[in-house]
Design a protein around this motif. Structure first.
Motif, PDB file in Angstrom:
ATOM      1  N   GLU A 168       2.501 -45.306  21.866  1.00 27.87           N
ATOM      2  CA  GLU A 168       2.929 -44.844  23.185  1.00 27.87           C
ATOM      3  C   GLU A 168       1.755 -44.548  24.123  1.00 27.87           C
ATOM      4  O   GLU A 168       1.747 -44.956  25.275  1.00 27.87           O
ATOM      5  N   HIS A 169       0.720 -43.867  23.586  1.00 36.13           N
ATOM      6  CA  HIS A 169      -0.358 -43.432  24.475  1.00 36.13           C
ATOM      7  C   HIS A 169      -1.155 -44.583  25.083  1.00 36.13           C
ATOM      8  O   HIS A 169      -1.817 -44.428  26.082  1.00 36.13           O
ATOM      9  N   TYR A 170      -1.137 -45.765  24.453  1.00 36.54           N
ATOM     10  CA  TYR A 170      -1.895 -46.880  25.023  1.00 36.54           C
ATOM     11  C   TYR A 170      -1.134 -47.580  26.139  1.00 36.54           C
ATOM     12  O   TYR A 170      -1.645 -48.454  26.784  1.00 36.54           O
ATOM     13  N   LYS A 171       0.159 -47.216  26.322  1.00 35.16           N
ATOM     14  CA  LYS A 171       0.946 -47.885  27.361  1.00 35.16           C
ATOM     15  C   LYS A 171       0.588 -47.373  28.748  1.00 35.16           C
ATOM     16  O   LYS A 171       0.807 -48.033  29.734  1.00 35.16           O
ATOM     17  N   LYS A 172       0.050 -46.146  28.843  1.00 31.77           N
ATOM     18  CA  LYS A 172      -0.322 -45.615  30.154  1.00 31.77           C
ATOM     19  C   LYS A 172      -1.481 -46.444  30.708  1.00 31.77           C
ATOM     20  O   LYS A 172      -2.263 -47.011  29.940  1.00 31.77           O
ATOM     21  N   SER A 173      -1.621 -46.500  32.065  1.00 30.97           N
ATOM     22  CA  SER A 173      -2.698 -47.344  32.585  1.00 30.97           C
ATOM     23  C   SER A 173      -4.052 -46.729  32.285  1.00 30.97           C
ATOM     24  O   SER A 173      -4.218 -45.505  32.332  1.00 30.97           O
ATOM     25  N   GLU A 174      -4.989 -47.626  32.038  1.00 28.70           N
ATOM     26  CA  GLU A 174      -6.341 -47.182  31.698  1.00 28.70           C
ATOM     27  C   GLU A 174      -7.036 -46.640  32.946  1.00 28.70           C
ATOM     28  O   GLU A 174      -6.904 -47.189  34.031  1.00 28.70           O
ATOM     29  N   ILE A 175      -7.774 -45.557  32.758  1.00 25.89           N
ATOM     30  CA  ILE A 175      -8.593 -45.017  33.861  1.00 25.89           C
ATOM     31  C   ILE A 175     -10.045 -45.086  33.392  1.00 25.89           C
ATOM     32  O   ILE A 175     -10.369 -44.630  32.288  1.00 25.89           O
ATOM     33  N   THR A 176     -10.919 -45.664  34.234  1.00 24.53           N
ATOM     34  CA  THR A 176     -12.339 -45.753  33.879  1.00 24.53           C
ATOM     35  C   THR A 176     -13.127 -44.750  34.705  1.00 24.53           C
ATOM     36  O   THR A 176     -12.964 -44.693  35.924  1.00 24.53           O
ATOM     37  N   LEU A 177     -13.955 -43.976  34.038  1.00 25.51           N
ATOM     38  CA  LEU A 177     -14.783 -42.999  34.759  1.00 25.51           C
ATOM     39  C   LEU A 177     -16.240 -43.203  34.389  1.00 25.51           C
ATOM     40  O   LEU A 177     -16.559 -43.569  33.252  1.00 25.51           O
ATOM     41  N   LYS A 178     -17.113 -42.954  35.366  1.00 30.80           N
ATOM     42  CA  LYS A 178     -18.551 -43.148  35.099  1.00 30.80           C
ATOM     43  C   LYS A 178     -19.250 -41.807  35.250  1.00 30.80           C
ATOM     44  O   LYS A 178     -19.130 -41.124  36.263  1.00 30.80           O
ATOM     45  N   GLY A 179     -19.940 -41.425  34.187  1.00 34.42           N
ATOM     46  CA  GLY A 179     -20.717 -40.187  34.245  1.00 34.42           C
ATOM     47  C   GLY A 179     -22.137 -40.471  33.795  1.00 34.42           C
ATOM     48  O   GLY A 179     -22.642 -41.579  33.986  1.00 34.42           O
ATOM     49  N   ILE A 180     -22.757 -39.506  33.172  1.00 34.20           N
ATOM     50  CA  ILE A 180     -24.128 -39.689  32.688  1.00 34.20           C
ATOM     51  C   ILE A 180     -24.089 -39.665  31.161  1.00 34.20           C
ATOM     52  O   ILE A 180     -23.644 -38.683  30.556  1.00 34.20           O
ATOM     53  N   GLY A 181     -24.513 -40.764  30.561  1.00 30.00           N
ATOM     54  CA  GLY A 181     -24.538 -40.841  29.097  1.00 30.00           C
ATOM     55  C   GLY A 181     -25.726 -40.042  28.598  1.00 30.00           C
ATOM     56  O   GLY A 181     -26.860 -40.320  28.970  1.00 30.00           O
ATOM     57  N   VAL A 182     -25.479 -39.020  27.784  1.00 26.75           N
ATOM     58  CA  VAL A 182     -26.601 -38.169  27.373  1.00 26.75           C
ATOM     59  C   VAL A 182     -26.831 -38.147  25.872  1.00 26.75           C
ATOM     60  O   VAL A 182     -27.861 -37.668  25.409  1.00 26.75           O
ATOM     61  N   SER A 183     -25.868 -38.633  25.121  1.00 26.00           N
ATOM     62  CA  SER A 183     -26.073 -38.696  23.678  1.00 26.00           C
ATOM     63  C   SER A 183     -25.328 -39.934  23.206  1.00 26.00           C
ATOM     64  O   SER A 183     -24.121 -40.071  23.436  1.00 26.00           O
ATOM     65  N   PRO A 184     -26.061 -40.900  22.591  1.00 27.92           N
ATOM     66  CA  PRO A 184     -25.468 -42.207  22.332  1.00 27.92           C
ATOM     67  C   PRO A 184     -24.369 -42.168  21.277  1.00 27.92           C
ATOM     68  O   PRO A 184     -24.240 -41.204  20.536  1.00 27.92           O
ATOM     69  N   GLY A 185     -23.611 -43.268  21.243  1.00 25.61           N
ATOM     70  CA  GLY A 185     -22.541 -43.388  20.263  1.00 25.61           C
ATOM     71  C   GLY A 185     -21.215 -43.630  20.955  1.00 25.61           C
ATOM     72  O   GLY A 185     -21.078 -43.383  22.156  1.00 25.61           O
ATOM     73  N   ILE A 186     -20.282 -44.157  20.175  1.00 27.57           N
ATOM     74  CA  ILE A 186     -18.959 -44.489  20.716  1.00 27.57           C
ATOM     75  C   ILE A 186     -17.932 -43.660  19.938  1.00 27.57           C
ATOM     76  O   ILE A 186     -18.037 -43.549  18.714  1.00 27.57           O
ATOM     77  N   ALA A 187     -16.988 -43.080  20.642  1.00 28.49           N
ATOM     78  CA  ALA A 187     -15.949 -42.310  19.946  1.00 28.49           C
ATOM     79  C   ALA A 187     -14.610 -42.521  20.628  1.00 28.49           C
ATOM     80  O   ALA A 187     -14.555 -42.686  21.854  1.00 28.49           O
ATOM     81  N   VAL A 188     -13.553 -42.564  19.836  1.00 28.59           N
ATOM     82  CA  VAL A 188     -12.184 -42.631  20.375  1.00 28.59           C
ATOM     83  C   VAL A 188     -11.405 -41.515  19.699  1.00 28.59           C
ATOM     84  O   VAL A 188     -11.358 -41.450  18.473  1.00 28.59           O
ATOM     85  N   GLU A 189     -10.834 -40.647  20.471  1.00 29.96           N
ATOM     86  CA  GLU A 189     -10.039 -39.553  19.876  1.00 29.96           C
ATOM     87  C   GLU A 189      -9.136 -38.915  20.922  1.00 29.96           C
ATOM     88  O   GLU A 189      -9.198 -39.271  22.101  1.00 29.96           O
ATOM     89  N   GLN A 190      -8.372 -37.962  20.470  1.00 28.91           N
ATOM     90  CA  GLN A 190      -7.514 -37.205  21.375  1.00 28.91           C
ATOM     91  C   GLN A 190      -8.325 -36.142  22.105  1.00 28.91           C
ATOM     92  O   GLN A 190      -9.288 -35.609  21.552  1.00 28.91           O
ATOM     93  N   VAL A 191      -7.891 -35.834  23.308  1.00 28.00           N
ATOM     94  CA  VAL A 191      -8.594 -34.832  24.110  1.00 28.00           C
ATOM     95  C   VAL A 191      -8.238 -33.422  23.647  1.00 28.00           C
ATOM     96  O   VAL A 191      -7.077 -33.102  23.435  1.00 28.00           O
ATOM     97  N   GLN A 192      -9.283 -32.614  23.497  1.00 31.47           N
ATOM     98  CA  GLN A 192      -9.072 -31.166  23.353  1.00 31.47           C
ATOM     99  C   GLN A 192      -9.647 -30.563  24.631  1.00 31.47           C
ATOM    100  O   GLN A 192     -10.855 -30.624  24.875  1.00 31.47           O
ATOM    101  N   LEU A 193      -8.772 -30.054  25.467  1.00 37.51           N
ATOM    102  CA  LEU A 193      -9.218 -29.573  26.780  1.00 37.51           C
ATOM    103  C   LEU A 193      -9.551 -28.088  26.693  1.00 37.51           C
ATOM    104  O   LEU A 193      -8.711 -27.282  26.309  1.00 37.51           O
ATOM    105  N   LEU A 194     -10.792 -27.760  27.043  1.00 38.71           N
ATOM    106  CA  LEU A 194     -11.167 -26.343  27.010  1.00 38.71           C
ATOM    107  C   LEU A 194     -11.144 -25.774  28.416  1.00 38.71           C
ATOM    108  O   LEU A 194     -11.601 -26.414  29.355  1.00 38.71           O
ATOM    109  N   SER A 195     -10.652 -24.554  28.538  1.00 42.04           N
ATOM    110  CA  SER A 195     -10.570 -23.975  29.883  1.00 42.04           C
ATOM    111  C   SER A 195     -11.964 -23.599  30.363  1.00 42.04           C
ATOM    112  O   SER A 195     -12.893 -23.464  29.583  1.00 42.04           O
TER     113      SER A 195
END
Ligand code: PEP
Ligand code: MG
Length: 591
Positions: free
Chosen positions: A3-30
């Protein structure tokens, strides 16, 4: 397809500061310092709000009591008395009842009411002629911040509550938050704020966790539980990644793995250029857990031990015994290679939650690092004695951070000699010839390096702060990140001056700022004549890979051209051209 892959993809560009690739669920901290949100409540909710308030008051009282004791132990009773005044505020029934009355009258949540009442009290006190009473205004403001943090819930507590694999998304992370994560669960960090040299980034690298920072509004774009893919080398974040994106990154992760395993084969080879010029690579460490990986990543010794990170977690400041044990462990693990122990670089964003400091208008230009230590001799001496005790291993060196003038070095050395006398009196052994060095990270220190040189044995260029203070650009502020230019001619001239002085006085100059870990900038630094590069262990294979493909004579040529160049952009172009010629594969692993 899930289900979660059906939503449209959003691409964001920030500053890469520590290399590596990861895919996981978001844990949002206040947010740590959330704006105060106002919401209406029903009369039935009043008891609930009062209970929240009472609990926050109790938590604040307990924290203040603990801090008071710790400060009294380290700094003495007079510094601890401020917390007595803070506790009076927390226990002041008139103040508490005023807040509760406001709640009952306005029928809104407790936070805005507390802020309004606290402001009213503080403003009233600030106007008093009597200086004792007017100073109480600051107490009210300080303690209100603490109660508010307890009402909102701090990021630190949320970190401890993570139970599932996730990518942590937050507005910002304090070094103490990142130091307390569970590495088995947290697969990556993503933040609204931050830059390459912010302390979140430094910790992400230390923990070898992929991280992208400076995304401005990622906390507003994602929700808890969303799937995201992060690319810590390129600074990309994909929210709801498509199947094609996941496939692309699977291939990319495999390619990176291959490059890294090739670099791994260099582990026991010397960091030597093609024409035989040796540039030792040592490690920057923040945590004792990193000691094991230094050799495994092909680095030797520790060029920068950021000891303040030992103090950022835990409920109390480590005593002399605990510190000596930590430093001895570091010294023994690296023997006979050198271990440079930097004295506390406390202040600004690096403060343990239980260390109380008066608010400052500009904390990054304020009472921090060597300044803070010189004005708190009890704290400083505890650390110096602990380092001296570890120096029996003879590979230990001491380094002072944020030195801005010669007098600070003289004062610090005088205190060090007092500590030596104290240990001698107690017959505790230490290395009488321990080498002392200073960070060069304030432009004034770089310009008077010749005056500092007679009092030290080595310099370490802290380019993260040197760039920040030379360019007047906050190193952690993504809004001005474009002005943070390591290749600015002013920076090159300062480095050039320090290296020339160092050579004239037979000193040793290391670079321990992030510049040393940037494959693109390494040839330039080597050409400028620095003697050693200290980088986080995870970056060491990459940097060794570059050095071993380089010709020293080309690096000298590059530095000569850079010093006579007229723009940061031109120097950056020269550096890029060189790395593309010499070691293009490393660009796959860095932004
Ligand atoms: C620096 O400023 O470059 C440095 C190495 O110190 P820190 O990043 O800990 O401020
Ligand atoms: Mg610094």
């Amino acid at each position: 397809m899930a289900e979660h892959y059906k939503k449209s993809e959003i691409t964001l560009k920030g500053i890469g500061v520590s290399p590596g690739i990861a895919v996981e669920q978001v844990q949002l901290l206040s947010l740590q310092t959330q704006p105060i949100v106002q919401r209406d409540i029903t009369p039935e909710e009043i008891p609930l709000e009062i209970a929240r308030f009472e609990m926050a008051l109790m938590a604040t009282h307990d924290q203040l009591k603990l801090i008071q004791k710790q400060v009294a132990d380290v700094l003495g009773d007079e510094h601890a008395s401020i917390f007595e005044a803070h506790m009076l505020v927390v226990d002041d029934r008139t103040f508490i009842e005023d807040v509760i009355r406001g709640l009952e009258k306005d029928l809104i949540n407790i936070e805005p009411i507390l802020q309004t009442v606290a402001n009213r009290y503080a403003d009233m006190l600030a106007k008093m002629e009597d200086s004792y009473l007017s100073e109480r205004a600051t107490d009210i403001r300080d303690v209100t911040k603490r109660i508010m943090a307890n009402l909102v819930g701090k990021t630190l507590d949320q970190m401890a509550q993570i139970n599932d694999p996730c990518i942590v998304v937050a507005h910002d992370l304090a070094p103490s938050d990142t130091a307390s994560i569970d590495r088995k669960l947290v697969q990556g960090f993503v933040t609204d704020l931050g830059s390459v040299t912010s302390h979140t980034s430094i910790m992400a690298k230390a923990l070898e966790v992929p991280a992208v920072v400076g995304l401005h509004n990622i906390t507003a774009v994602v929700s808890a539980g969303d799937f995201i893919l992060i690319d810590g080398s390129r600074g990309r974040v994909y929210v709801h990644p498509t199947d094609a994106r996941l496939a692309e990154y699977k291939k990319r992760a495999e390619d990176q793995e291959q490059i890294l395993s090739k670099l791994d084969t260099l582990r026991d080879k010397p960091p030597e250029t093609q024409d035989g010029y040796l540039v030792p690579i040592s490690a920057n460490i923040e945590l004792l857990e990193e000691l094991d990986v230094i050799e495994a990543r092909g680095a030797k010794g520790i060029g920068l031990f950021r000891t303040e990170f030992l103090f950022l977690t835990g409920d109390s400041l480590p005593d002399e015994e605990e510190q000596a044990t930590a430093y001895e462990q570091a010294a023994r693990s690296q023997y006979p290679s050198n271990v440079v122990i930097r004295t506390l670089d406390f202040g600004a964003d690096k403060l343990p939650s239980n260390f109380q400091m008066p608010d400052e208008m500009n904390p990054f230009l304020g009472d921090r690092a060597i300044r803070l230590c010189l004005s708190r001799p009890k704290l400083f001496k505890t650390q110096l004695r602990a380092i001296l005790r570890a120096s029996v291993n003879e590979n230990v060196r001491i380094m002072y951070p944020m030195v801005s003038c010669v007098q600070e070095v003289l004062d610090a050395n005088a205190i060090l000699h007092e500590c030596m006398d104290e240990l001698r009196t107690k017959n505790i052994p230490f290395n009488e010839n321990i080498l002392i060095g200073t960070m060069i990270e304030v432009p004034s220190a770089a310009l008077v390096a010749d005056l500092i040189a007679p009092h030290v044995s080595f310099f370490s260029l802290g380019t993260n702060d040197l760039i920040q203070y030379t360019m007047a650009v906050d190193r952690g502020n993504e809004n001005v990140a474009h002005l943070y230019q390591p290749t600015h001619i002013a920076i090159l001239r300062l480095i050039d001056n320090v290296v020339k002085v160092s050579r004239k006085h037979n000193l040793w100059t290391c670079v321990c700022g992030q510049m040393a870990a940037s494959p693109i900038l390494v040839p330039l630094l080597i050409g400028l004549g620095v003697d050693e590069l200290s980088v986080s262990p995870s970056q060491a294979p990459l940097i060794k890979g570059v050095i071993r493909k380089l010709h020293y004579s080309d690096a000298v040529d590059l530095a000569r051209k850079a010093l006579t160049s007229s723009s940061a952009e031109h120097v950056e172009k020269l550096c890029h051209e060189m790395i593309e010629r010499v070691a293009p594969e490393v660009l796959e692993l860095s932004e």
